[in-house]
Each structure stands twice: as structure tokens, then as C-alpha cells.
Write a protein that holds these residues in place. Structure first.
Motif, PDB file in Angstrom:
ATOM      1  N   SER A  25       0.818  -1.223   0.000  1.00 35.80           N
ATOM      2  CA  SER A  25       0.000   0.000   0.000  1.00 35.80           C
ATOM      3  C   SER A  25       0.847   1.266   0.000  1.00 35.80           C
ATOM      4  O   SER A  25       0.389   2.320  -0.409  1.00 35.80           O
ATOM      5  CB  SER A  25      -0.946  -0.007   1.204  1.00 35.80           C
ATOM      6  N   GLY A  26       2.110   1.174   0.444  1.00 35.85           N
ATOM      7  CA  GLY A  26       2.963   2.354   0.448  1.00 35.85           C
ATOM      8  C   GLY A  26       3.477   2.736  -0.926  1.00 35.85           C
ATOM      9  O   GLY A  26       4.011   3.827  -1.114  1.00 35.85           O
ATOM     10  N   LEU A  27       3.328   1.854  -1.901  1.00 39.54           N
ATOM     11  CA  LEU A  27       3.894   2.096  -3.229  1.00 39.54           C
ATOM     12  C   LEU A  27       2.891   2.863  -4.083  1.00 39.54           C
ATOM     13  O   LEU A  27       2.278   2.313  -4.998  1.00 39.54           O
ATOM     14  CB  LEU A  27       4.270   0.771  -3.883  1.00 39.54           C
ATOM     15  N   THR A  28       2.756   4.146  -3.790  1.00 40.26           N
ATOM     16  CA  THR A  28       1.693   4.924  -4.413  1.00 40.26           C
ATOM     17  C   THR A  28       1.950   5.217  -5.888  1.00 40.26           C
ATOM     18  O   THR A  28       1.041   5.610  -6.602  1.00 40.26           O
ATOM     19  CB  THR A  28       1.518   6.253  -3.661  1.00 40.26           C
ATOM     20  N   ASN A  29       3.185   5.059  -6.349  1.00 38.40           N
ATOM     21  CA  ASN A  29       3.491   5.341  -7.754  1.00 38.40           C
ATOM     22  C   ASN A  29       3.775   4.090  -8.565  1.00 38.40           C
ATOM     23  O   ASN A  29       4.290   4.184  -9.673  1.00 38.40           O
ATOM     24  CB  ASN A  29       4.712   6.266  -7.830  1.00 38.40           C
ATOM     25  N   LEU A  30       3.440   2.935  -8.025  1.00 38.91           N
ATOM     26  CA  LEU A  30       3.822   1.685  -8.677  1.00 38.91           C
ATOM     27  C   LEU A  30       3.172   1.530 -10.045  1.00 38.91           C
ATOM     28  O   LEU A  30       1.968   1.717 -10.200  1.00 38.91           O
ATOM     29  CB  LEU A  30       3.444   0.504  -7.786  1.00 38.91           C
ATOM     30  N   LYS A  31       3.993   1.165 -11.043  1.00 36.39           N
ATOM     31  CA  LYS A  31       3.494   0.943 -12.397  1.00 36.39           C
ATOM     32  C   LYS A  31       3.610  -0.517 -12.813  1.00 36.39           C
ATOM     33  O   LYS A  31       2.844  -1.008 -13.625  1.00 36.39           O
ATOM     34  CB  LYS A  31       4.294   1.801 -13.394  1.00 36.39           C
ATOM     35  N   SER A  32       4.617  -1.206 -12.285  1.00 36.81           N
ATOM     36  CA  SER A  32       4.876  -2.573 -12.731  1.00 36.81           C
ATOM     37  C   SER A  32       5.100  -3.470 -11.529  1.00 36.81           C
ATOM     38  O   SER A  32       5.948  -3.186 -10.687  1.00 36.81           O
ATOM     39  CB  SER A  32       6.107  -2.587 -13.646  1.00 36.81           C
ATOM     40  N   LEU A  33       4.327  -4.562 -11.459  1.00 37.98           N
ATOM     41  CA  LEU A  33       4.421  -5.496 -10.341  1.00 37.98           C
ATOM     42  C   LEU A  33       4.684  -6.894 -10.890  1.00 37.98           C
ATOM     43  O   LEU A  33       3.900  -7.418 -11.678  1.00 37.98           O
ATOM     44  CB  LEU A  33       3.120  -5.471  -9.531  1.00 37.98           C
TER      45      LEU A  33
END
Lengths: 335, 109
Positions: free
Chosen positions: A222-230
């Protein structure tokens, strides 16, 4: 004029023929590349003090030596040699890029004077501990893949670090990254992770790879507010959950897990930006021959499925791709 | 010598027709074999040249024995195998000659 000791012949029975040759180069060169020359020793760089880019990949160097006078050096590539110790680099104060991958280094040391170092590659060595980087705060790119690192530590002071690669090590816990909001890419495939944790403060992260681990539950993102690729390929995930924790992603990779419920796939509708999906080699993939059609129906905005355009018809070897399709890849770039 | 032929008679319910089975010996097929002059060199103590072809078992995330694969690292080469493993000389580094003994003969060196 440089002096080179090289191995001319090695029959494998102890009969080794070496020779020392003079290698003619202009004294004012700024780049030198001697890849795959069987060099065991090279010296007299005093004759070419202006070299800024030196590559000695794929040679037989056992020791870092004789480079001390190259104070203008900004790039040094010693990939694929037989170096066992990082040493004699103190005078290379302008060094920005250093690659000592595919050697036999066991300890990170001797880099304290390289305050301008931005990129360090140590792939496929025998490093056990992350250390010796106290003064290298200019570092932007750290590559430690394929070593024997067991613990993530001594990294949080690297305030400029943007890309961190720790694949194929022996890490069991994600830790030591507190406060690194500037980190953009984190790569941890091929370790021994079971829980996704320790990522709460990485608000700038755009790409994370946790493939080939033992992860069972999707959580802690939840802390990865800018995540584009997982990337969660090749884990033991049975249930797609906590999807709201990575709402903004464009690319989801969850191949080779234990997903077996199509109802779970509907949760991916919450991912409004999802354009690239990798989900093959799950139970729901192998048990349903209409897999692609069902994904297309549930997620009409997905454009790339398992590496192929969603509109491709199975079995047809050539199918044209419209020009606008390539926008998919632009959105994936980690900038 | 021909194998004996077995004849079996079988009667079916329909139409009272009789079926006859005849078995024959299988036809000999061409086979590849070694020529008389071929030397078997498998155990002749030759060096191997499989520098890049060492099999590495796949890494399993929860099996530590797969995390550090045997590297087959010799003095001069990564990934090369020698005819036999040699004991390292005592007292660290000897002369250049001692250091180079037992080196492999692959192209990488």
C-alpha cells in the motif's frame, strides 16, 4: 605504447606459453577497449593518461593494478576476469561507472575514495555482505545479482539510489530500505522471500520484481503509491487479493502461481490502467481452453496478454499490429 | 530359420463367417553400429571442453543447496572441469610454474 602479458597457448597439462607484447596506441586516446585478448597483466598506462573509458572485459586479469595513474577515468569495465579483491582504485576519483561482474570478489571494499561513483555492477561474484559503501552517496544504480547476500543492510544512507538489483541471492526478508522515497526500481527475484514487507516508505517506487520466491499472499504494497509494474511470477499465490494496494499499475505479472478462480480475476477490473497482464501457467490457464477469450471479456482494456497482443488469433503466424498499439510500451518505461 | 506359423480359427456370431489369424516373424530393420576401427575414448583421461555447457540444476526458492551451485572454477577458467581435482599446493602461492599447473585447455584461457 602499453605493455601486455598475455597467454598465447595453454594445453592444459601445465604447459602454458605466455608472451609480453607492446601494444601501440596513440598517447592521446580517451577510450580503449581490449575485450577478449587473454590479457593476464597490462601496464604502462602512464603513456596514455587521458583515457576516460577503459574496457578489459573477458580477459585473465587476477588483480586490479597499474590503473592508478588514470585519474581521468570515468568508466572502467573489468567484467569476466578472475579478480578476487577490489583494490588500487583510490586514485580514480572521477570514476562514475564500475563493472566488476563475473569475477571472484568476496568483499565490497576499497571504494571509499570514489565519491562520484554512480553505477556499480557486481553480478556473479561471491559477496556475502552489503558494506563498504559509506561514502558513495552519489550512487544511483547498484547491481548485486547472483551473489550470496543474506541481508539487506547499509543501504539507507544512499539518498540518490534509484535502481537496486538483488536477484539470485539468499535474502529472506525485505528490510533496510526505510526512507528511500527516491528509489524507482527494486528487483529481488530468485531469493527466499515469503512475505512482502518493508516497503512502506518507498513512495517513489515504479517497478518491483518479486518473482521466483515463496510468496503466498499479496500484501504490504500500500505504500507504493506510484507503482506501475508489479512482478510476482513464479510464486505460490492462490488468491488475488488486496488489489486496491496497487491500483495504479499498468503491468501485472503473476505467471506460474496457483490461481484457480476466475472470480478473482474480476477483481483486476479495479486496475484502471492495466494494459499488460501475464497470467499463464496458473491452474485457471491450463484448465480452460477459452482462457484468452475469457480474459478479453473480463478485462477489455488489457492489450498485451502473456506477451502477445490480445487480439491475435491463435495459430495464425502473421497478424499486423496497428501503429497505436505501441503506446503500450511507452507507458511501461520506468523514468 | 523361420519362426513357426500359428493358425487360430475363431468363429463369430454374425453370419457364421470364419476369421483366420496368421502371425509372422517381425522383419529385421537396419541398425546403426560402431565400425570395427572405432576407438572408445570415453575413459582415456582427456580434458573436456564443456566450458559453457555445465548443467546447473534449477534454483528452488526454499532449498538452500540449490543457491550456490558448484561452480567448477579452476585457476584460469569458470565452468571448466579438469580430469581430476588436484590438491592446492601448501603455503599459498608458489612460483609461477606451480601456480599454473593443472590448468585447463579450453579456449577461454
Amino acid at each position: 605504447m602499453l605493455q601486455i602479458e598475455k597467454i598465447v597457448s595453454n594445453k592444459g597439462n601445465g604447459d602454458i606459453i605466455k608472451e609480453i607484447i607492446s601494444h601501440n596506441v596513440d598517447e592521446d586516446i580517451t577510450e580503449l577497449s581490449l575485450i577478449r585478448h587473454r590479457i593476464q597483466k597490462i601496464w604502462q598506462f602512464e603513456n596514455t593518461p587521458g583515457i576516460r573509458d577503459l574496457s578489459l572485459r573477458w580477459n585473465l586479469l587476477k588483480k586490479i593494478d597499474h590503473f592508478q595513474c588514470l585519474t581521468s577515468l570515468t568508466r572502467l569495465n573489468l567484467n569476466d576476469n578472475q579478480i578476487e579483491k577490489l583494490e588500487n582504485l583510490e586514485t580514480l576519483v572521477n570514476l562514475v561507472f564500475l563493472d566488476v561482474s563475473y569475477n571472484r570478489i568476496t568483499k565490497i571494499e576499497g571504494l571509499s575514495e570514489l565519491i562520484n561513483l554512480e553505477e556499480l555492477h557486481l553480478v556473479h561474484n561471491k559477496i556475502i555482505t552489503i558494506e563498504g559503501l559509506e561514502t558513495n552517496t552519489a550512487m544511483k544504480y547498484l547491481e548485486f545479482g547472483d551473489n550470496r547476500i543474506q541481508k539487506m543492510e547499509n543501504l539507507s544512507h544512499l539518498v540518490n539510489l534509484e535502481r537496486l538489483f538483488l536477484g539470485a541471492n539468499q535474502i529472506r526478508k525485505i528490510e533496510g530500505l526505510d526512507g528511500m522515497a527516491q528509489l524507482k526500481e527494486l528487483s529481488l527475484p530468485g531469493n527466499a522471500l515469503q512475505i512482502i514487507e518493508g516497503l512502506d516508505t518507498l513512495s517513489g517506487l515504479k517497478s518491483i520484481s518479486l518473482a521466483q520466491n515463496g510468496i503466498r499472499k499479496i500484501d504490504g504494497l500500500s505504500g507504493l503509491t506510484n507503482l506501475k509494474s508489479l512482478d510476482l511470477n513464479d510464486n505460490i499465490i492462490e488468491k488475488l487479493e488486496n488489489v486496491e494496494q496497487f491500483k495504479g499499475i499498468s503491468s501485472l505479472m503473476i505467471r506460474k502461481n496457483k490461481l484457480n478462480c476466475w472470480q478473482d480475476v474480476r477483481q483486476l477490473k479495479k486496475l484502471e490502467n492495466l494494459t499488460v497482464l501475464t497470467m499463464e501457467m496458473n491452474p485457471l490457464y491450463s484448465s480452460d481452453y477459452t482462457y484468452r477469450n475469457r480474459v478479453k471479456e473480463i478485462l477489455p482494456d488489457v492489450k498485451l496478454l502473456d506477451g502477445f497482443p490480445i487480439f491475435w488469433v491463435q495459430g495464425d503466424p502473421y497478424q499486423p499490429i496497428p501503429e497505436e498499439f505501441y503506446e503500450v510500451f511507452d507507458n511501461l518505461h520506468v523514468k | 530359420m523361420q519362426a513357426p506359423v500359428v493358425t487360430e480359427t475363431c468363429q463369430t456370431n454374425e453370419e457364421g463367417e470364419q476369421l483366420v489369424l496368421r502371425l509372422r516373424a517381425p522383419v529385421e530393420r537396419p541398425r546403426v553400429t560402431w565400425g570395427a576401427g572405432v576407438i572408445d575414448n570415453e575413459h582415456m583421461g582427456r580434458l573436456k571442453s564443456n566450458c559453457c555447457c555445465i548443467y546447473t540444476p534449477p534454483r528452488v526458492w526454499d532449498d538452500p543447496s540449490t543457491w550456490e551451485p558448484e561452480e567448477h572454477e579452476t585457476e584460469h577458467c569458470r565452468g571448466h572441469t579438469l580430469p581430476e581435482k588436484k590438491q592446492k599446493p601448501q603455503g599459498g602461492h608458489g612460483s609461477d610454474k606451480d601456480e599454473d599447473k593443472g590448468n585447463c585447455g579450453c579456449d577461454h584461457c
